[in-house]
Design a protein around this motif. Structure first.
Motif, PDB file in Angstrom:
ATOM      1  N   ALA A  23       0.733  -1.245  -0.694  1.00 25.15           N
ATOM      2  CA  ALA A  23       0.157  -0.537   0.209  1.00 25.15           C
ATOM      3  C   ALA A  23       0.776   1.232   0.322  1.00 25.15           C
ATOM      4  N   THR A  24       2.038   1.630   1.180  1.00 26.38           N
ATOM      5  CA  THR A  24       2.679   2.384   0.524  1.00 26.38           C
ATOM      6  C   THR A  24       3.368   2.574  -0.706  1.00 26.38           C
ATOM      7  N   PHE A 129      10.809  13.575   1.469  1.00 25.59           N
ATOM      8  CA  PHE A 129      10.613  12.235   1.636  1.00 25.59           C
ATOM      9  C   PHE A 129       9.472  11.958   2.641  1.00 25.59           C
ATOM     10  N   THR A 130      10.267  12.533   3.774  1.00 22.75           N
ATOM     11  CA  THR A 130       9.847  11.733   5.261  1.00 22.75           C
ATOM     12  C   THR A 130       8.704  12.673   5.483  1.00 22.75           C
ATOM     13  N   THR A 131       8.507  13.918   4.851  1.00 20.43           N
ATOM     14  CA  THR A 131       6.501  14.781   4.763  1.00 20.43           C
ATOM     15  C   THR A 131       6.063  14.296   4.072  1.00 20.43           C
ATOM     16  N   VAL A 132       6.198  13.573   2.499  1.00 16.52           N
ATOM     17  CA  VAL A 132       5.750  12.131   2.303  1.00 16.52           C
ATOM     18  C   VAL A 132       4.998  11.103   2.906  1.00 16.52           C
ATOM     19  N   SER A 133       5.877  10.522   3.375  1.00 18.68           N
ATOM     20  CA  SER A 133       6.073   9.409   4.372  1.00 18.68           C
ATOM     21  C   SER A 133       4.923   9.172   5.019  1.00 18.68           C
ATOM     22  N   ILE A 134       4.781  10.514   6.057  1.00 18.11           N
ATOM     23  CA  ILE A 134       3.929  10.705   7.067  1.00 18.11           C
ATOM     24  C   ILE A 134       2.594  10.374   6.969  1.00 18.11           C
ATOM     25  N   ILE A 135       1.595  10.616   6.066  1.00 22.27           N
ATOM     26  CA  ILE A 135       0.806   9.998   5.228  1.00 22.27           C
ATOM     27  C   ILE A 135       0.827   8.469   5.457  1.00 22.27           C
ATOM     28  N   PRO A 136       1.489   7.808   4.590  1.00 17.41           N
ATOM     29  CA  PRO A 136       0.967   5.877   4.990  1.00 17.41           C
ATOM     30  C   PRO A 136       1.547   5.389   7.032  1.00 17.41           C
ATOM     31  N   LEU A 137       2.181   6.741   6.842  1.00 20.36           N
ATOM     32  CA  LEU A 137       2.637   6.285   8.252  1.00 20.36           C
ATOM     33  C   LEU A 137       1.431   5.612   9.944  1.00 20.36           C
ATOM     34  N   ALA A 139      -1.134   6.029   8.720  1.00 20.49           N
ATOM     35  CA  ALA A 139      -2.437   5.333   8.766  1.00 20.49           C
ATOM     36  C   ALA A 139      -1.736   3.742   9.006  1.00 20.49           C
ATOM     37  N   ILE A 140      -0.914   3.415   9.042  1.00 21.68           N
ATOM     38  CA  ILE A 140      -0.428   2.376   9.181  1.00 21.68           C
ATOM     39  C   ILE A 140      -0.826   2.235  10.867  1.00 21.68           C
ATOM     40  N   TYR A 141      -0.189   3.399  11.749  1.00 21.67           N
ATOM     41  CA  TYR A 141      -0.343   3.721  13.147  1.00 21.67           C
ATOM     42  C   TYR A 141      -1.553   3.482  13.291  1.00 21.67           C
ATOM     43  N   PHE A 142      -2.940   4.153  12.912  1.00 24.77           N
ATOM     44  CA  PHE A 142      -4.145   4.084  12.833  1.00 24.77           C
ATOM     45  C   PHE A 142      -4.470   2.373  12.981  1.00 24.77           C
ATOM     46  N   TYR A 143      -3.915   1.902  12.208  1.00 22.35           N
ATOM     47  CA  TYR A 143      -4.655   0.671  11.735  1.00 22.35           C
ATOM     48  C   TYR A 143      -4.195  -0.644  12.478  1.00 22.35           C
TER      49      TYR A 143
END
Length: 219
Positions: A23-24, A129-137, A139-143
């Motif tokens: 997904a990421t 890149f870190t800024t972009v990766s915040i969104i999937p991170l 989502a994964i955290y809440f999952y």
């Protein structure tokens, strides 16, 4: 803060990690394709989304997928062989971002004939890149949090069926509830703004922390 960082971290299964990586990687490809951040289309003066550019962006997504698979299924088991705590995960996320961003940075420069290959650009690329990766991170955290709650609920039900008395200890704001078999609990003690719970797990004494006070647990 020290107590918080020393709390154990809930682990996703290998299958869940695999799906999270897929997904990421897909998110990264689509984000790069539609928003074109970091000047990824600089090597094309017209800056048009061509079939070649689309294939390239999905190729970068495949590269991200391979990098993360190696990171999670090869390096992670070697580094973390025992219990994993929150400070471990924070350092691991930092490493993962630098590690992944570096490979993408090299691939990006290769495609652009090394036009932006210097230290300043590398540091900027890691930040972006870190800024972009915040969104999937996020989502994964809440999952992971949802799975953690579900796992504890299922464990409690299983223990009740087996006639094992379960004790649930909630955090101060009820955002986290930890469940223990009564016979496994050893003792509780205050630790800063937390309560340290000492219990037996597979014959060994372990400790976890809940953000609350003994006074509130008594009430």
């Amino acid at each position: 803060m020290t107590s918080f960082l020393n709390e154990q971290f809930f682990q996703l299964s290998k299958r869940e990690k695999f799906y999270a990586i897929l997904a990421t990687s897909l998110f990264f490809s689509l984000f790069m394709l539609f928003f074109q951040p970091f000047g990824v289309n600089n090597y094309d003066p017209k800056e048009e989304v061509t079939p070649l550019f689309t294939i390239t962006m999905f190729g970068l997504g495949v590269l991200v997928c391979i990098i993360l698979l190696i990171n999670e299924f090869v390096l992670y088991p070697i580094i973390f062989k025992n219990e994993v705590y929150k400070w471990h995960i924070l350092l691991w996320l930092l490493w993962t971002n630098v590690y992944t961003a570096t490979f993408i940075f090299l691939a990006y420069n290769y495609l652009g004939n090394w036009h932006d290959f210097h230290w300043k650009s590398w540091f900027e690329f890691i930040g972006n890149f870190t800024t972009v990766s915040i969104i999937p991170l996020v989502a994964i955290y809440f999952y992971a949090k949802i799975q953690q709650v579900q796992h504890r609920s299922e464990t409690s039900i299983d223990h009740e069926k087996e006639g094992i008395k379960i004790i649930q200890i909630p955090s101060e704001n009820q955002s986290e509830i930890k469940s223990f078999a009564l016979e496994s609990l050893l003792y509780l003690e205050p630790e800063d703004n937390y309560v340290a719970i000492h219990y037996l797990h597979q014959g060994k004494e372990e400790k976890t922390l809940v953000r609350t006070t003994l006074k509130k647990l008594k009430t």
